[in-house]
Design a protein around this motif. Structure first.
Motif, PDB file in Angstrom:
ATOM      1  N   HIS A  14       0.867  -1.178   0.000  1.00  0.00           N
ATOM      2  CA  HIS A  14       0.000   0.000   0.000  1.00  0.00           C
ATOM      3  C   HIS A  14       0.900   1.223   0.000  1.00  0.00           C
ATOM      4  CE1 HIS A  14      -3.159   2.825   0.788  1.00  0.00           C
ATOM      5  NE2 HIS A  14      -4.026   1.868   0.565  1.00  0.00           N
ATOM      6  N   TRP A  15       0.708   2.101  -0.954  1.00  0.00           N
ATOM      7  CA  TRP A  15       1.572   3.262  -1.129  1.00  0.00           C
ATOM      8  C   TRP A  15       1.669   4.120   0.116  1.00  0.00           C
ATOM      9  CZ3 TRP A  15      -0.373   8.082  -0.306  1.00  0.00           C
ATOM     10  CH2 TRP A  15      -1.752   8.221  -0.346  1.00  0.00           C
ATOM     11  N   SER A  16       0.599   4.184   0.907  1.00  0.00           N
ATOM     12  CA  SER A  16       0.601   5.085   2.066  1.00  0.00           C
ATOM     13  C   SER A  16       1.625   4.670   3.123  1.00  0.00           C
ATOM     14  CB  SER A  16      -0.792   5.184   2.682  1.00  0.00           C
ATOM     15  OG  SER A  16      -1.231   3.925   3.142  1.00  0.00           O
ATOM     16  N   ASP A  17       1.908   3.375   3.245  1.00  0.00           N
ATOM     17  CA  ASP A  17       2.926   2.929   4.196  1.00  0.00           C
ATOM     18  C   ASP A  17       4.301   3.476   3.795  1.00  0.00           C
ATOM     19  OD1 ASP A  17       1.254   1.374   5.905  1.00  0.00           O
ATOM     20  OD2 ASP A  17       1.279  -0.232   4.422  1.00  0.00           O
ATOM     21  N   TRP A  18       4.628   3.351   2.516  1.00  0.00           N
ATOM     22  CA  TRP A  18       5.924   3.839   2.027  1.00  0.00           C
ATOM     23  C   TRP A  18       5.986   5.350   2.140  1.00  0.00           C
ATOM     24  CZ3 TRP A  18       8.653   6.940  -1.145  1.00  0.00           C
ATOM     25  CH2 TRP A  18       9.971   6.595  -1.414  1.00  0.00           C
TER      26      TRP A  18
ATOM     27  N   GLN B  11      13.350  -0.101   3.909  1.00  0.00           N
ATOM     28  CA  GLN B  11      13.631  -0.956   5.065  1.00  0.00           C
ATOM     29  C   GLN B  11      12.401  -1.090   5.952  1.00  0.00           C
ATOM     30  OE1 GLN B  11      17.121   0.892   6.746  1.00  0.00           O
ATOM     31  NE2 GLN B  11      18.493  -0.231   5.383  1.00  0.00           N
ATOM     32  N   TYR B  12      11.672  -0.002   6.117  1.00  0.00           N
ATOM     33  CA  TYR B  12      10.445  -0.059   6.902  1.00  0.00           C
ATOM     34  C   TYR B  12       9.454  -1.041   6.273  1.00  0.00           C
ATOM     35  CZ  TYR B  12       5.891   1.117   8.725  1.00  0.00           C
ATOM     36  OH  TYR B  12       4.630   1.024   9.266  1.00  0.00           O
ATOM     37  N   MET B  13       9.339  -0.997   4.958  1.00  0.00           N
ATOM     38  CA  MET B  13       8.390  -1.872   4.276  1.00  0.00           C
ATOM     39  C   MET B  13       8.704  -3.347   4.534  1.00  0.00           C
ATOM     40  SD  MET B  13       6.237   0.213   3.043  1.00  0.00           S
ATOM     41  CE  MET B  13       5.239  -0.814   1.973  1.00  0.00           C
ATOM     42  N   GLN B  14       9.961  -3.662   4.722  1.00  0.00           N
ATOM     43  CA  GLN B  14      10.358  -5.050   4.989  1.00  0.00           C
ATOM     44  C   GLN B  14       9.899  -5.525   6.368  1.00  0.00           C
ATOM     45  OE1 GLN B  14      14.569  -5.306   4.312  1.00  0.00           O
ATOM     46  NE2 GLN B  14      14.350  -5.015   2.106  1.00  0.00           N
ATOM     47  N   THR B  15       9.564  -4.594   7.252  1.00  0.00           N
ATOM     48  CA  THR B  15       9.119  -4.973   8.594  1.00  0.00           C
ATOM     49  C   THR B  15       7.621  -5.268   8.660  1.00  0.00           C
ATOM     50  OG1 THR B  15       8.591  -2.730   9.391  1.00  0.00           O
ATOM     51  CG2 THR B  15      10.900  -3.451   9.580  1.00  0.00           C
ATOM     52  N   LEU B  16       6.892  -4.915   7.607  1.00  0.00           N
ATOM     53  CA  LEU B  16       5.446  -5.113   7.617  1.00  0.00           C
ATOM     54  C   LEU B  16       5.095  -6.560   7.289  1.00  0.00           C
ATOM     55  CD1 LEU B  16       4.299  -1.902   5.711  1.00  0.00           C
ATOM     56  CD2 LEU B  16       4.414  -2.283   8.179  1.00  0.00           C
ATOM     57  N   PRO B  17       4.024  -7.064   7.894  1.00  0.00           N
ATOM     58  CA  PRO B  17       3.584  -8.426   7.553  1.00  0.00           C
ATOM     59  C   PRO B  17       3.092  -8.479   6.115  1.00  0.00           C
ATOM     60  CG  PRO B  17       2.015  -7.351   9.023  1.00  0.00           C
ATOM     61  CD  PRO B  17       3.181  -6.418   8.862  1.00  0.00           C
ATOM     62  N   ARG B  18       3.276  -9.589   5.495  1.00  0.00           N
ATOM     63  CA  ARG B  18       2.841  -9.771   4.098  1.00  0.00           C
ATOM     64  C   ARG B  18       1.612 -10.597   4.029  1.00  0.00           C
ATOM     65  NH1 ARG B  18       7.582  -8.910   0.155  1.00  0.00           N
ATOM     66  NH2 ARG B  18       8.943  -7.813   1.512  1.00  0.00           N
TER      67      ARG B  18
END
Length: 62
Positions: A28-32, A55-62
């Motif tokens: 979701h673009w808003s997270d980035w 790097q933050y995006m890598q911490t989110l659950p998939r």
């Protein structure tokens, strides 16, 4: 932050996100955007902020 400064930051964020989105998994673009804009507001440069956001995006659950 005034409207003009925020609009400029949003345009910059959009440009930087395009490079990330080209090779990123579905997200979701808003997270980035939030991670990037927070990094920029904390004094990070554009490339550093893009790295931080990725790097933050890598911490989110998939």
């Amino acid at each position: 932050m005034d409207v003009r400064t925020l609009a400029k930051l949003l345009r910059e964020t959009e440009q930087q996100h395009g490079a990330y989105e080209a090779s990123a998994p579905e997200h979701h673009w808003s997270d980035w955007y939030a991670a990037y804009m927070t990094a920029r507001q904390n004094g990070r440069g554009p490339e550093e902020a893009a790295t931080d956001a990725a790097q933050y995006m890598q911490t989110l659950p998939r």
